[in-house]
Design a protein around this motif. Structure first.
Motif, PDB file in Angstrom:
ATOM      1  N   PRO A 108      -8.289   1.172   3.974  1.00 41.97           N
ATOM      2  CA  PRO A 108      -9.219   2.089   3.340  1.00 41.97           C
ATOM      3  C   PRO A 108      -8.695   3.521   3.424  1.00 41.97           C
ATOM      4  O   PRO A 108      -8.056   3.846   4.420  1.00 41.97           O
ATOM      5  CB  PRO A 108     -10.492   1.936   4.191  1.00 41.97           C
ATOM      6  N   PRO A 109      -8.894   4.393   2.480  1.00 40.97           N
ATOM      7  CA  PRO A 109      -9.622   4.156   1.229  1.00 40.97           C
ATOM      8  C   PRO A 109      -8.729   3.624   0.116  1.00 40.97           C
ATOM      9  O   PRO A 109      -9.153   3.566  -1.020  1.00 40.97           O
ATOM     10  CB  PRO A 109     -10.105   5.563   0.869  1.00 40.97           C
ATOM     11  N   PHE A 110      -7.495   3.236   0.454  1.00 39.03           N
ATOM     12  CA  PHE A 110      -6.597   2.786  -0.613  1.00 39.03           C
ATOM     13  C   PHE A 110      -6.929   1.374  -1.068  1.00 39.03           C
ATOM     14  O   PHE A 110      -6.539   0.940  -2.137  1.00 39.03           O
ATOM     15  CB  PHE A 110      -5.138   2.907  -0.153  1.00 39.03           C
ATOM     16  N   THR A 111      -7.608   0.634  -0.222  1.00 40.14           N
ATOM     17  CA  THR A 111      -8.164  -0.634  -0.694  1.00 40.14           C
ATOM     18  C   THR A 111      -9.678  -0.557  -0.523  1.00 40.14           C
ATOM     19  O   THR A 111     -10.172   0.142   0.358  1.00 40.14           O
ATOM     20  CB  THR A 111      -7.626  -1.839   0.108  1.00 40.14           C
ATOM     21  N   LEU A 163       0.602   5.048   6.320  1.00 39.02           N
ATOM     22  CA  LEU A 163       0.813   6.478   6.074  1.00 39.02           C
ATOM     23  C   LEU A 163       1.975   7.010   6.906  1.00 39.02           C
ATOM     24  O   LEU A 163       2.811   7.769   6.418  1.00 39.02           O
ATOM     25  CB  LEU A 163      -0.464   7.263   6.374  1.00 39.02           C
ATOM     26  N   LYS A 176       5.201   5.850   5.469  1.00 43.54           N
ATOM     27  CA  LYS A 176       5.500   6.550   4.224  1.00 43.54           C
ATOM     28  C   LYS A 176       5.997   7.967   4.508  1.00 43.54           C
ATOM     29  O   LYS A 176       6.910   8.467   3.855  1.00 43.54           O
ATOM     30  CB  LYS A 176       4.263   6.587   3.325  1.00 43.54           C
ATOM     31  N   GLU A 219      -7.805  -5.746  -6.602  1.00 44.00           N
ATOM     32  CA  GLU A 219      -6.544  -5.893  -5.891  1.00 44.00           C
ATOM     33  C   GLU A 219      -6.384  -4.791  -4.874  1.00 44.00           C
ATOM     34  O   GLU A 219      -6.835  -3.674  -5.079  1.00 44.00           O
ATOM     35  CB  GLU A 219      -5.401  -5.833  -6.885  1.00 44.00           C
ATOM     36  N   CYS A 247      -4.773  -1.774  -3.435  1.00 45.02           N
ATOM     37  CA  CYS A 247      -3.876  -0.838  -4.109  1.00 45.02           C
ATOM     38  C   CYS A 247      -2.759  -0.448  -3.165  1.00 45.02           C
ATOM     39  O   CYS A 247      -2.326   0.683  -3.114  1.00 45.02           O
ATOM     40  CB  CYS A 247      -4.573   0.363  -4.718  1.00 45.02           C
ATOM     41  N   ILE A 304       0.299   1.691  -3.981  1.00 43.19           N
ATOM     42  CA  ILE A 304       0.550   3.100  -3.697  1.00 43.19           C
ATOM     43  C   ILE A 304       1.693   3.243  -2.699  1.00 43.19           C
ATOM     44  O   ILE A 304       2.468   4.182  -2.746  1.00 43.19           O
ATOM     45  CB  ILE A 304      -0.726   3.756  -3.140  1.00 43.19           C
TER      46      ILE A 304
END
Lengths: 383, 374
Positions: A208-211, A245, A248, A338, A340, A343
């Motif tokens: 979260p919040p990417f999924t 994160l 990345k 799905e 995400c 990203i």
């Protein structure tokens, strides 16, 4: 008419001295599935389910057909051993209008019965021909085989076998930990392992919040579908945002996918150890995406602390989809929530990673601390 | 929980709920029945119809109750166009799917549909409509307020340009987002068909209305027992209709929404790399912005985790993977990043402050995560 359900099992027969362990497991699993609807017991290499009064036998057969280890389910009529009664029972029980040819097979377990098996078959065959003159006998390649079993307690007659799922009884092969993503593949991988008799927990990584919450709900729905085959399942939901994160921000972009897979593998292994599972299962299929090349799988497995099974490794997407439809997970898998994680997917991921390079990248983050954090924050849900 | 998704649906008001319960529990008769319970129900139906009509400054006889906004749009578009007569339908590229997909269905029946593109700010000019019109245009369907951007479209002026080219063509306007918030005046505008919905104005789902100007005959889409002038037959969903009437009678504080909306906009503009997708003279209830390339669903999820409900584009698009065709047709810089804040007068200044605070805390973090540098 009294009916009984014959349940045949395959592979278990090949077991040696521990055969009864598998048989007992299968009996227990069938009892669990049918509950109060039938009396289930074992005799020789056949299991029997006697439906209780008023129980819908079709539904009962359907339930038994979902139990792993069952090869055939046979609806059987039980009648008096008198030859005329047997003939009458067969004529009313089997829908001969659907066939052109038939044969009769007799097994005489009750050796005190005055006729021998071939004689019984011939007599019964004659009765069938008389009632259905259109039919012919074909002993080599019949459309339908009518079986008569003469037993102590009566005569058993049946004509149609229904296929079960095969495999091994659930719980006879230990426990595994499935990496469940929400896609098409992982539920199928789970099913294939369940079919071999494993109990199963699942790990899901969410960011979260990417999924979204909905994506998580979808994974729980998939787990519920799988739980039908595994007899219950615990889903370990691992928050994975911080970890992604950090990777990345600090690691070479082309290594992100493989680094992520390695961390997932390590977390899954540790949760598996804590839950008493002996292996990790993934839905990977060779060459499907960047993380599923031979090299990538090698680098990922290098950090695994237990065996990692990939039952779909040699399957094409089409085959996997066909299985997903069969086990009823496909429609849920393709819902559009799905993850995400896209990203975090680099534009040009390494497809042939080298372990030494990846280990160097891994040093740029505090892997151990991130793994600890993920495990501490994991939420456990029983579906 | 802060609810800023009022264009998706609104919380039913106390009065609407009271009317709903009273009707469902006590006045449960069928309005077509002749006994006391039936006449009782018919009276409730009549009152609700009066309330909706009054809001549109028209007579009750022009109002047909439907199952909602989508149904009203379908009945209007399918009912107004005669495929056998050929010709064209003129609509916009930013209509709600209820109109868009209904027009697409007409295309399959041989009708030519022209989808007029919006200006960069999301508006549709009467001139652009005028260019698309032809003598054989059967229907013009233009929404009053766009559900994603809040753009207010000039329905009255569109009627004026129609008069010159195709005076016989009908004018339909989907007013689902504007009804109860802006004056919706079919007779002043010269519109023939107007759709609206109850649950966007603090009523309940399952009720909507279609204004059908007197003298217009719509081709039947649904067949049944003659209720609602046989345009929308079937036993009326009276509890929801009663709630709709009650919601129409309530006064809403538009000024407050405007103040809150401007406050929200000011706060959002303090965040770097933000693009406002709504036009300047928008319906205050709707504010659509893109935070650079942060995908809509990421912002929506992040705010949801902070207890704030907004939507990416429109709620209807949320279930699909599809991105906003409205923002795409406008050509905004980041159409896949659009998020919609939609307000009602139930929101408070504190809520708006909270929201701005949450955005200021979240968005820079997302920028960093996604490598969007300040």
């Amino acid at each position: 008419m009294k009916e009984i359900i014959l349940i045949k099992y395959g592979e278990i027969i090949l077991k040696g001295l521990n055969r009864h362990i598998f048989e007992d497991k299968l009996v227990r699993n069938i009892r669990h599935k049918v509950g109060e609807d039938a009396k289930v017991y074992k005799s020789r290499a056949t299991l029997y389910a006697e439906p209780k009064e008023g129980v819908n036998v079709d539904e009962l057969v359907q339930k038994i057909r979902e139990v792993f280890g069952v090869v055939y389910v046979i609806r059987t009529a039980v009648c008096d051993k008198d030859l005329a009664v047997i003939g009458k029972t067969i004529l009313s029980y089997v829908n001969f209008s659907a066939y052109k040819t038939f044969k009769v097979e007799t097994k005489r377990a009750d050796k005190s019965y005055p006729m021998q098996s071939p004689q019984i078959s011939a007599e019964i065959g004659g009765m069938i021909l008389e009632a259905h003159p259109r039919l012919t006998v074909d002993v080599h390649n019949p459309c339908v085989t009518v079986s008569v079993e003469i037993r102590e307690g009566g005569a058993y007659v049946y004509a149609e076998k229904q296929k079960g799922p095969g495999g091994m009884p659930t719980g006879s092969a230990g426990k595994v930990m499935l990496l469940l993503s929400g896609g098409i593949d992982s539920p199928v991988a789970g099913y294939m392992m369940a079919r071999r008799g494993t109990n199963m927990d699942a790990v899901h990584f969410f960011s979260p919040p990417f999924t979204s919450e909905k994506a998580k709900e979808k994974v729980l729905d998939l787990a519920k579908i799988l739980a039908r085959y595994t007899g219950g399942m615990r889903v370990h939901i691992v928050p994975f945002t911080e970890q992604q994160l950090q990777m990345k921000a600090k690691c070479p972009q082309e290594h992100l996918t493989i680094l992520m897979r390695r961390m997932m593998m390590q977390i899954a292994c540790r949760i598996a150890e804590q839950s008493g599972a002996g292996a990790v299962v993934t839905g990977e299929s060779l060459g499907q995406v960047a993380s599923q090349t031979l090299e990538a799988i090698g680098v990922t497995d290098a950090c695994a602390t237990m065996p990692c099974f990939r039952p779909l490794i040699g399957m094409d997407k089409e085959d996997i989809i066909a299985l997903a439809r069969k086990i009823d997970s496909y429609e849920t898998s393709i819902l559009p929530y799905e993850d995400c994680c896209t990203i975090f997917v680099p534009k040009h991921p390494t497809t042939k990673p080298r372990l030494d390079k990846i280990l160097e990248s891994e040093k740029l983050i505090d892997t151990e601390a991130l793994i600890q954090k993920a495990i501490e924050e994991t939420v456990h849900i029983d579906v | 929980m802060i609810y800023l998704d009022n264009s998706a649906t609104t919380r039913p008001s106390k009065k609407a709920m009271d009317a709903f319960l009273l009707t469902a529990e006590t006045h449960f008769g069928n309005p077509s029945s002749v006994h006391t319970l039936g006449t009782d129900a018919a009276k409730i139906l009549k009152n609700a119809r009066n309330a909706v009509a009054k809001k549109m400054h028209t007579e009750a006889g022009n109002i047909v109750f439907t199952g909602g906004g989508t149904m009203a749009d379908n009945l209007a578009v399918l009912g107004a166009v005669r495929p056998k007569m050929g010709g064209t339908v003129v609509t916009t590229a930013i209509e709600h799917p209820a109109v868009m997909n209904t027009c697409a269905a007409l295309e399959k029946k041989g009708i030519t549909v022209k989808y007029v593109k919006p200006e960069k700010d999301g508006n549709i000019t009467p001139e652009a409509i005028s260019e698309a019109l032809t003598e054989d245009t059967q229907l013009v369907s233009v929404m009053h307020v766009n559900n994603e951007t809040g753009a207010i479209l000039p329905i009255e002026k569109i009627k004026a340009v129609m008069a010159g080219v195709c005076p016989k063509a009908l004018l339909h306007s989907d007013c689902v987002q504007s009804f109860g918030k802006l004056p919706v005046l079919p007779e002043t505008w010269g519109a023939d068909l107007i759709s609206c919905s109850a649950h966007k104005i603090h009523g309940l789902r399952g009720a909507g209305a279609l204004y059908v100007r007197k003298g217009i005959t719509l081709a039947p889409v649904i067949y049944g027992g003659g209720q609602e002038r046989d345009i929308c037959p079937g036993t009326e969903n009276l509890p929801a209709i009663a709630a709709f009437g009650a919601a129409c009678e309530e006064e809403r504080n538009m000024e407050k929404v405007k103040v809150l909306s401007e406050m929200l906009l000011r706060g959002i503009l303090e965040i770097p790399h933000v693009y406002v997708n709504s036009p300047e003279d928008r319906l205050p209830h709707i504010l659509n912005v893109s935070f650079s390339a942060v995908p809509s669903e990421v912002v929506t999820n992040a705010l949801s985790n902070a207890g704030i409900c907004i939507s990416g584009g429109s709620a209807c698009a949320g279930a699909r993977k599809e991105k906003s065709y409205v923002l795409r047709s406008m050509g905004v810089p980041y159409p896949d990043s659009g998020v919609r804040f939609s307000l009602s007068d139930e929101n408070t200044e504190e809520e708006i402050c909270e929201t701005i605070k949450a955005l200021k805390a979240t968005i820079p973090m997302l920028y960093m995560a996604l490598g969007i540098r300040s």
